[in-house]
Design an enzyme around this catalytic site. Structure first.
Site, PDB file in Angstrom:
ATOM      1  N   ASP A 200       0.854  -1.118   0.171  1.00 45.31           N
ATOM      2  CA  ASP A 200      -0.049   0.022   0.012  1.00 45.31           C
ATOM      3  C   ASP A 200       1.033   1.331   0.008  1.00 45.31           C
ATOM      4  O   ASP A 200       2.076   1.058   0.393  1.00 45.31           O
ATOM      5  CB  ASP A 200      -0.954   0.173   1.183  1.00 45.31           C
TER       6      ASP A 200
HETATM    7  N1  URA Z   1      -0.874  -5.758   4.063  1.00 39.72           N
HETATM    8  C1  URA Z   1      -1.331  -4.435   4.286  1.00 39.72           C
HETATM    9  O1  URA Z   1      -2.281  -4.230   4.907  1.00 39.72           O
HETATM   10  N2  URA Z   1      -0.899  -3.796   3.480  1.00 39.72           N
HETATM   11  C2  URA Z   1       0.358  -3.913   2.733  1.00 39.72           C
HETATM   12  O2  URA Z   1       1.025  -2.836   1.820  1.00 39.72           O
HETATM   13  C3  URA Z   1       0.906  -5.140   2.700  1.00 39.72           C
HETATM   14  C4  URA Z   1       0.007  -6.176   3.396  1.00 39.72           C
END
Ligand code: URA
Length: 335
Positions: A200
């Site tokens: 993310d």
């Molecule tokens: N889980 C998440 O919530 N975000 C990420 O970027 C990777 C795994």
């Protein structure tokens, strides 16, 4: 790690790589070959040419060399490293194995010859002892002491510490900062890099970038189940029951999810630092899991992907994975 010993080719205390019977057969064939006057040329292996004739794996053990009336050596492609199932390369093609190993950073050419002589090098599943074997690095699967060595010169495997706020994309239509900006020079120089999975925008940490399609595909494929480790700062004081719940599985709106390991590292004022290991790759999976157990994420960092660790690499920096890391990565996805 025992790598330095392998790098310089000094004698190794580990047992030799598999394939003793192949070695014997190889020696027998080499003796036969030498008897025919073919002492220096290698069998060329590793090229996948459709329709090329398959040789049967050598089964016989040392027999007295046979004097034969076979054609002159130059036309035979028989040498000390009998190649079992490998189609032979056309005459003059391929590269000497010790040169390929040296270029891959395994050892100097001289030390690579030692490794070969010690039976520590395998090509396409067969131990090679004879010198002079020529291979096609585009297709040959080479292992040293059982660990895969990537011999395709053009392949790169990079670890990026993605900073918070950056998109996990190679370009961004909205002009937001993205990982493509960090590798822009490499891309401009012709490297066709892509990121392995995503983080993310708000998540920091380890993101792999490569032009190695097969390893990337497998790393993102759920069936290879490569574990990923995250450090999460969460709201609230996490109690023991939370780990149990997460390990047993939590129902999310797109189905249940489980974690492999969960550890509380620090408890602070209204916050906790936890470590979470899971194989899942679903979107926002860690954030959703931790919210589901009552602890929304404040900060999330991915620290490991299988055998590759972020270590103390600084945010926004790239590093080329070491030969051992790449070998372990290949192993993690059964390559
Ligand atoms: N889980 C998440 O919530 N975000 C990420 O970027 C990777 C795994």
């Amino acid at each position: 790690m025992s790598t330095p010993a392998r790098r310089d080719g000094t004698p190794d205390r580990r047992k030799p790589a598999r394939g003793g019977s192949v070695d014997r057969a190889v020696r027998a064939r080499a003796a036969q070959s030498a008897e025919r006057g073919n002492t220096s040329r290698g069998v060329r292996i590793g090229k996948k040419s459709p329709g090329a004739q398959k040789a049967t794996p050598p089964r016989q053990v040392a027999q007295p060399p046979v004097v034969s009336n076979a054609k002159p050596a130059r036309r035979q492609n028989v040498a000390s490293a009998e190649s079992g199932n490998h189609p032979k390369l056309p005459w003059g093609e391929g590269e000497r194995l010790q040169k390929v190993l040296a270029r891959a950073g395994v050892a100097s050419r001289r030390a690579a010859e030692e490794l070969i002589a010690q039976g520590r090098v395998e090509v396409d599943g067969l131990v090679v002892r004879g010198q002079g074997l020529r291979i096609d690095p585009r297709h040959a699967v080479v292992r040293v002491d059982g660990t895969r060595v990537v011999v395709r010169e053009e392949l790169v495997h990079l670890a990026l510490n993605k900073p918070k706020g950056w998109q996990s994309t190679m370009s961004d239509d909205l002009g937001r900062p993205c990982v493509g900006d960090i590798v822009a020079e490499r891309v401009a120089a012709g490297q066709r890099l892509f990121h392995v999975g995503r983080l993310d925008a708000d998540t920091e940490g380890l993101l792999l970038l490569t032009n190695d399609g097969e390893v990337a595909h497998r790393l993102t494929h759920p069936s290879y189940e490569v574990a990923k480790t995250y450090l999460a700062t969460v709201r609230g004081v996490v109690d023991r029951a939370v780990g149990k719940r997460l390990r047993e599985g939590v129902e999310l709106d797109d189905g249940p999810a489980v974690v492999d390991r969960f550890q509380v590292l620090e408890l602070g004022e209204g916050r906790s630092l936890v470590k979470i290991v899971l194989h899942e790759g679903r979107k926002h999976i860690v954030r959703r899991l931790l919210s589901a157990v009552g602890h929304p994420v404040v900060r999330l960092v991915r620290t490991d992907i299988g055998p590759v660790a972020l270590g103390n690499q600084r945010p926004g920096t790239l590093r080329v994975l070491g030969r051992d890391e790449v070998g372990k990565l290949y192993e993690a996805v059964s390559l």
